[in-house]
Design an enzyme around this catalytic site. Structure first.
Site, mmCIF file in Angstrom:
data_model
loop_
_atom_site.group_PDB
_atom_site.id
_atom_site.type_symbol
_atom_site.label_atom_id
_atom_site.label_comp_id
_atom_site.label_asym_id
_atom_site.label_seq_id
_atom_site.Cartn_x
_atom_site.Cartn_y
_atom_site.Cartn_z
ATOM 1 N N SER A 51 0.819 -1.222 0.000
ATOM 2 C CA SER A 51 0.000 0.000 0.000
ATOM 3 C C SER A 51 0.844 1.261 0.000
ATOM 4 C CB SER A 51 -0.884 0.003 1.249
ATOM 5 O OG SER A 51 -1.550 1.237 1.352
ATOM 6 N N LYS A 64 -17.379 -1.230 0.774
ATOM 7 C CA LYS A 64 -16.375 -0.759 1.734
ATOM 8 C C LYS A 64 -16.936 0.411 2.548
ATOM 9 C CE LYS A 64 -12.029 -0.573 0.616
ATOM 10 N NZ LYS A 64 -10.783 -0.232 -0.100
ATOM 11 N N TYR A 121 -1.894 0.173 10.017
ATOM 12 C CA TYR A 121 -2.145 -0.448 8.710
ATOM 13 C C TYR A 121 -0.926 -0.280 7.796
ATOM 14 C CZ TYR A 121 -3.861 -0.754 3.910
ATOM 15 O OH TYR A 121 -3.991 -1.061 2.573
HETATM 16 N N1 LIG Z 1 -8.476 0.039 -2.428
HETATM 17 C C1 LIG Z 1 -7.384 0.748 -2.236
HETATM 18 O O1 LIG Z 1 -7.364 1.973 -2.536
HETATM 19 C C2 LIG Z 1 -6.129 0.108 -1.685
HETATM 20 C C3 LIG Z 1 -4.983 0.905 -1.568
HETATM 21 C C4 LIG Z 1 -3.832 0.320 -1.062
HETATM 22 C C5 LIG Z 1 -3.810 -1.015 -0.713
HETATM 23 N N2 LIG Z 1 -4.943 -1.752 -0.817
HETATM 24 C C6 LIG Z 1 -4.872 -3.175 -0.418
HETATM 25 O O2 LIG Z 1 -5.394 -3.967 -1.455
HETATM 26 C C7 LIG Z 1 -6.047 -5.120 -0.920
HETATM 27 C C8 LIG Z 1 -7.479 -5.160 -1.411
HETATM 28 O O3 LIG Z 1 -8.117 -3.961 -0.986
HETATM 29 P P1 LIG Z 1 -9.631 -3.653 -1.263
HETATM 30 O O4 LIG Z 1 -9.752 -2.214 -1.512
HETATM 31 O O5 LIG Z 1 -10.146 -4.626 -2.243
HETATM 32 O O6 LIG Z 1 -10.228 -3.927 0.196
HETATM 33 P P2 LIG Z 1 -11.454 -4.827 0.656
HETATM 34 O O7 LIG Z 1 -11.610 -4.581 2.104
HETATM 35 O O8 LIG Z 1 -12.616 -4.609 -0.233
HETATM 36 O O9 LIG Z 1 -10.910 -6.305 0.394
HETATM 37 C C9 LIG Z 1 -10.243 -7.059 1.364
HETATM 38 C C10 LIG Z 1 -10.933 -8.407 1.459
HETATM 39 O O10 LIG Z 1 -10.242 -9.187 2.423
HETATM 40 C C11 LIG Z 1 -11.212 -9.880 3.192
HETATM 41 N N3 LIG Z 1 -10.640 -10.146 4.512
HETATM 42 C C12 LIG Z 1 -10.377 -9.262 5.498
HETATM 43 N N4 LIG Z 1 -9.903 -9.900 6.565
HETATM 44 C C13 LIG Z 1 -9.847 -11.219 6.240
HETATM 45 C C14 LIG Z 1 -9.471 -12.385 6.945
HETATM 46 N N5 LIG Z 1 -9.036 -12.317 8.208
HETATM 47 N N6 LIG Z 1 -9.560 -13.587 6.322
HETATM 48 C C15 LIG Z 1 -10.013 -13.669 5.044
HETATM 49 N N7 LIG Z 1 -10.404 -12.596 4.321
HETATM 50 C C16 LIG Z 1 -10.314 -11.386 4.931
HETATM 51 C C17 LIG Z 1 -12.401 -8.946 3.297
HETATM 52 O O11 LIG Z 1 -13.603 -9.648 3.574
HETATM 53 C C18 LIG Z 1 -12.390 -8.308 1.925
HETATM 54 O O12 LIG Z 1 -13.217 -9.013 1.028
HETATM 55 C C19 LIG Z 1 -5.940 -5.013 0.588
HETATM 56 O O13 LIG Z 1 -4.849 -5.783 1.005
HETATM 57 C C20 LIG Z 1 -5.683 -3.539 0.812
HETATM 58 O O14 LIG Z 1 -4.991 -3.310 2.006
HETATM 59 C C21 LIG Z 1 -6.109 -1.232 -1.304
#
Ligand SMILES: NC(=O)c1ccc[n+]([C@@H]2O[C@H](COP(=O)([O-])OP(=O)(O)OC[C@H]3O[C@@H](n4cnc5c(N)ncnc54)[C@H](O)[C@@H]3O)[C@@H](O)[C@H]2O)c1
Length: 334
Positions: free
Chosen positions: A138, A199, A160
């Site tokens: 991230s 989200k 985080y």
């Molecule tokens: N969306 C963004 O702008 C962004 C930016 C930087 C990094 N990220 C990273 O990208 C990845 C995906 O992000 P996103 O935006 O799709 O977020 P999101 O929260 O929609 O997706 C994360 C998924 O992980 C699942 N999850 C959480 N805890 C869990 C657990 N203990 N066991 C199994 N599943 C679990 C959740 O149910 C969710 O479906 C994440 O790792 C996030 O940190 C996202």
């Protein structure tokens, strides 16, 4: 759209966090472009558990997966028995998205357990299967480092961001000891696009402002929002990065942004134009101390290593996103 010569047909692909925003888009990407691939989504989905900030502990939602025909395993990455189910399957590719993705969770133990401890298991599984691992890091690892943010100059400022920083260190060490295994981390900047709606308050400002406007409200922005810039990146460009990263020349962690930061005021103005409204902006004081005023991904290394070339300027990304913003308006989020 196919981004590389690699065919994922006949490959077995694990997508952790596949019921979430980026993960579910990846699942549909493979389903649509590589119909002979075997796709397995692993996600704990959402329960009713919340953090002290009142946000849900996980955002995976079945509605993100309606139409997905691959396999789904409901499991928690913190639970060894759940992970064991994956041991019966040999994967060619692992896209590890599952995490506590909420940057405003301050329960350090919970974040570190979830985001970091489980990562060791996925690294070992990647090695065992001789698979390729692409994992989500991230831009939060940079904290408030000056723009443009460059790999190697991280300074996380919340649990985080630190958890993703720790994952990057662990991956680097693992790669050094296992140079023949492909492991690539992607530092996503501010991602926006379809399937982020569930989200809720942690979704991008693009959909939040879009829904304010559809509700007949003025866009609400911090004072000085024309000077608060973010590197907003459309989901399709994030998919491009994930796919191309599978062919990265070198292991490592790479930035995934456009390199062209835009202001929150721009987001509101583009949405107003696309939705045909002309409200005056409702400015309010920024309550956060030490708020990041400018992010901009330096994507030189991503371009050099896997030919990452973001396609969508903010105007184009939002234009593509508008039908989904309208579709999700008034869909219950709870
Ligand atoms: N969306 C963004 O702008 C962004 C930016 C930087 C990094 N990220 C990273 O990208 C990845 C995906 O992000 P996103 O935006 O799709 O977020 P999101 O929260 O929609 O997706 C994360 C998924 O992980 C699942 N999850 C959480 N805890 C869990 C657990 N203990 N066991 C199994 N599943 C679990 C959740 O149910 C969710 O479906 C994440 O790792 C996030 O940190 C996202």
């Amino acid at each position: 759209m196919v981004y590389t010569k690699t065919s994922f047909n006949k490959k077995t692909i694990l997508i952790t966090g596949g019921a979430g925003f980026i993960g579910s888009n990846l699942a549909f990407y493979f389903q649509e472009n590589y119909p002979d691939s075997k796709i397995i989504v692993f996600d704990c989905f959402r329960s009713e558990a919340t953090f002290s900030n009142k946000n849900l502990q996980s955002f995976g939602h079945y509605k993100n997966l309606i139409g997905f025909t691959g396999d789904i395993i409901c499991g928690n990455i913190n639970n060894k028995a759940d992970l064991e189910i994956l041991n019966d399957i040999k994967f060619d590719y692992i896209f590890h998205q599952a995490a506590i993705s909420d940057t405003r969770v301050y329960d350090q133990e919970m974040i570190m357990r979830t985001n970091v401890n489980s990562f060791y298991w996925f690294l070992e599984k990647t090695k065992k299967d001789n698979a390729t691992l692409i994992y989500a890091s991230s831009a939060a690892t940079y904290g408030s480092m000056p723009s443009p943010q460059k790999i190697g100059f991280e300074s996380p400022e919340n649990p985080y961001g630190y958890s993703k920083y720790a994952m990057d260190q662990i991956a680097a060490k693992f790669s050094k000891n296992n140079p023949n295994i492909k492991i690539v981390g992607l530092k996503f900047f501010n991602v926006y696009g379809p399937r982020e709606y569930f989200k809720n308050k942690t979704s991008s400002m693009v959909i939040q402002l879009g829904h304010q406007l559809l509700n007949g409200q003025s866009p609400r922005l911090f004072e000085g929002s024309n000077k608060i810039l973010r590197d907003f990146i459309f989901i399709d460009d994030v998919l491009q990065a994930n796919i191309k990263a599978c062919e990265s020349k070198n292991n490592g962690v790479y930035n995934v942004g456009t390199g062209k930061p835009r202001s929150f005021q721009d987001v509101a103005d583009i949405l107003q134009k696309e939705l045909g409204c002309d409200y005056s902006t409702d400015y309010f004081p920024n309550p956060y101390n030490g708020y990041q005023m400018h992010t901009q991904a330096d994507i030189t290394l991503s371009e050099e290593n896997f030919n990452f070339k973001p396609i969508f300027a903010l105007e184009e990304g939002i234009k593509r996103y508008i039908p989904n913003i309208k579709d999700m308006f008034k869909v219950p989020v709870d």
